[in-house]
Design an enzyme around this catalytic site. Structure first.
Site, PDB file in Angstrom:
ATOM      1  N   LYS A  54      -7.936  -1.727   1.396  1.00 55.91           N
ATOM      2  CA  LYS A  54      -7.455  -1.017   0.205  1.00 55.91           C
ATOM      3  C   LYS A  54      -6.939   0.362   0.595  1.00 55.91           C
ATOM      4  O   LYS A  54      -5.898   0.817   0.101  1.00 55.91           O
ATOM      5  CB  LYS A  54      -8.584  -0.911  -0.827  1.00 55.91           C
ATOM      6  CG  LYS A  54      -8.955  -2.263  -1.438  1.00 55.91           C
ATOM      7  CD  LYS A  54     -10.252  -2.220  -2.242  1.00 55.91           C
ATOM      8  CE  LYS A  54     -10.626  -3.619  -2.733  1.00 55.91           C
ATOM      9  NZ  LYS A  54     -11.882  -3.642  -3.500  1.00 55.91           N
ATOM     10  N   GLN A  98     -17.025  -0.006  -4.462  1.00 54.10           N
ATOM     11  CA  GLN A  98     -17.046  -1.364  -3.932  1.00 54.10           C
ATOM     12  C   GLN A  98     -18.360  -2.048  -4.298  1.00 54.10           C
ATOM     13  O   GLN A  98     -19.440  -1.481  -4.124  1.00 54.10           O
ATOM     14  CB  GLN A  98     -16.853  -1.307  -2.403  1.00 54.10           C
ATOM     15  CG  GLN A  98     -16.637  -2.654  -1.750  1.00 54.10           C
ATOM     16  CD  GLN A  98     -15.341  -3.338  -2.185  1.00 54.10           C
ATOM     17  OE1 GLN A  98     -14.358  -2.693  -2.526  1.00 54.10           O
ATOM     18  NE2 GLN A  98     -15.340  -4.659  -2.190  1.00 54.10           N
ATOM     19  N   ASP A 121     -10.637  -0.422 -11.321  1.00 53.27           N
ATOM     20  CA  ASP A 121     -11.129  -1.782 -11.123  1.00 53.27           C
ATOM     21  C   ASP A 121     -11.330  -2.496 -12.461  1.00 53.27           C
ATOM     22  O   ASP A 121     -11.506  -3.715 -12.495  1.00 53.27           O
ATOM     23  CB  ASP A 121     -12.479  -1.758 -10.386  1.00 53.27           C
ATOM     24  CG  ASP A 121     -12.363  -2.205  -8.931  1.00 53.27           C
ATOM     25  OD1 ASP A 121     -11.400  -2.925  -8.609  1.00 53.27           O
ATOM     26  OD2 ASP A 121     -13.242  -1.834  -8.146  1.00 53.27           O
TER      27      ASP A 121
HETATM   28  N1  GUN Z   1     -16.279  -6.694  -4.362  1.00 54.92           N
HETATM   29  C1  GUN Z   1     -15.620  -7.863  -4.210  1.00 54.92           C
HETATM   30  N2  GUN Z   1     -14.388  -7.783  -4.777  1.00 54.92           N
HETATM   31  C2  GUN Z   1     -14.294  -6.535  -5.293  1.00 54.92           C
HETATM   32  C3  GUN Z   1     -13.265  -5.847  -6.003  1.00 54.92           C
HETATM   33  O1  GUN Z   1     -12.183  -6.364  -6.283  1.00 54.92           O
HETATM   34  N3  GUN Z   1     -13.545  -4.571  -6.346  1.00 54.92           N
HETATM   35  C4  GUN Z   1     -14.732  -3.984  -6.054  1.00 54.92           C
HETATM   36  N4  GUN Z   1     -14.919  -2.735  -6.445  1.00 54.92           N
HETATM   37  N5  GUN Z   1     -15.696  -4.591  -5.417  1.00 54.92           N
HETATM   38  C5  GUN Z   1     -15.475  -5.866  -5.032  1.00 54.92           C
END
Ligand code: GUN
Length: 304
Positions: A54, A98, A121
């Site tokens: 990311k 995350q 998110d």
């Molecule tokens: N853990 C697994 N997929 C994601 C995601 O798309 N965003 C976040 N913040 N955590 C995750």
């Protein structure tokens, strides 16, 4: 007939180009750049890989990043204090925590500490709630369901009136995907680990979304001929033949399902790259809203 393979890598590359141009136009108009803060707690190897991906995707399109990697035993107060600081920082337009969090932290409390307008998110309880209410728009749609929607739209796959079956009810994929498809007038069934006779339900699906995190779960005989199958699973399975010792596979048995379905997303190279691309889109929109007071509508480049 062999299924059409929906190439998430190619679609995501086009989205990144679009975001890059939009970021540049935003900088020219406002003198600012969109900023994303990532918060990673602990050293879960897959989470570390996702955060790195990311961060580098942001850098490639001109989004500024702020990175906070905290130890697994970090105190709740420290996390909340950091989120408070990021909430007040005008250079940070989006905040991503995350998941999963270590078990001593209350996910609800931590996610609720992100201001709605920075919740790129879309995991804040109010954002999820708004997603479920017709006529009420969420600030953000979670990145994986949004990426799947973008893939369906680009492939001209209709949603309204179709029967969608979703495997998994997580906050990250299953639940928001169900709410999003319901908003778009699909007939939605959600299955999970306690659902008996999964095949009887999956065989009814025009659109089957597998997000259970179980390799090999969806076999060819569980899919209706002509269905569209979206594989969201990213499972590590041991493979001594490859240098890193594991391979990534989805929830779908690709060879079997590709012989039955009309369209299918591969793993890797399907939904995963689109999830990251939609994070860029959400961060751009966050910055546009906070700095300019409005943002372009969802999925603009492929609407119409
Ligand atoms: N853990 C697994 N997929 C994601 C995601 O798309 N965003 C976040 N913040 N955590 C995750």
């Amino acid at each position: 007939m062999a299924a059409r393979i929906l190439d998430g890598r190619a679609m995501a590359a086009r989205w990144r180009e679009w975001v890059k141009a939009q970021v540049e136009a935003f900088r020219a108009r406002t003198g600012q750049v969109p900023g994303l803060a990532t918060v990673l707690i602990g050293d879960h190897p897959a989470s570390l890989t996702y955060v790195q991906a990311k961060q580098s995707a942001c850098a490639a399109v001109g989004i500024r990043t702020f990175r906070y990697d905290l130890p697994a035993d970090v105190e709740r107060e420290t996390v909340l204090e950091l989120l408070g600081t990021l909430a007040r920082n005008p250079e940070v337009h989006g905040i991503l925590i995350q998941l999963p969090l270590p078990s001593h932290l209350d996910e609800e409390e931590i996610l609720s500490a992100i201001p709605l307008e920075k919740d790129v998110d879309g995991f804040h309880p109010l954002n999820i709630g708004r997603l479920g209410l017709k006529g009420r728009d969420p600030y953000f749609i979670p990145c994986t369901p949004l990426g799947i929607l973008a893939m369906l739209q680009e492939a001209r796959i209709p949603i309204a009136g179709r029967r969608a079956v979703i495997l998994g009810r997580s906050r990250i994929v299953g639940l928001p995907m169900a709410l999003l498809l319901l908003r778009l007038d699909a007939t939605v069934t959600i299955c999970h680990s306690r659902t008996p006779d999964l095949g009887a339900l999956t065989r009814q699906a025009d659109l089957l979304i597998a997000a259970a995190g179980r390799p090999g779960l969806i076999r060819g005989e569980m899919v209706r001929p002509g269905a569209v199958v979206i594989d969201v699973g990213i499972n590590r399975v041991e493979d001594p033949q490859v240098p890193r010792g594991y391979r990534l596979v989805g929830d779908v048995v690709f060879e079997e399902v590709s012989a039955v379905a009309a369209a299918l997303t591969p793993v890797p190279g399907g939904v995963g790259p689109m999830t990251v691309a939609m994070l860029l889109v959400n961060t751009l929109k966050a910055a546009q809203r906070q700095v300019e007071g409005s943002a372009s509508p969802w999925l603009e480049p492929i609407e119409g």
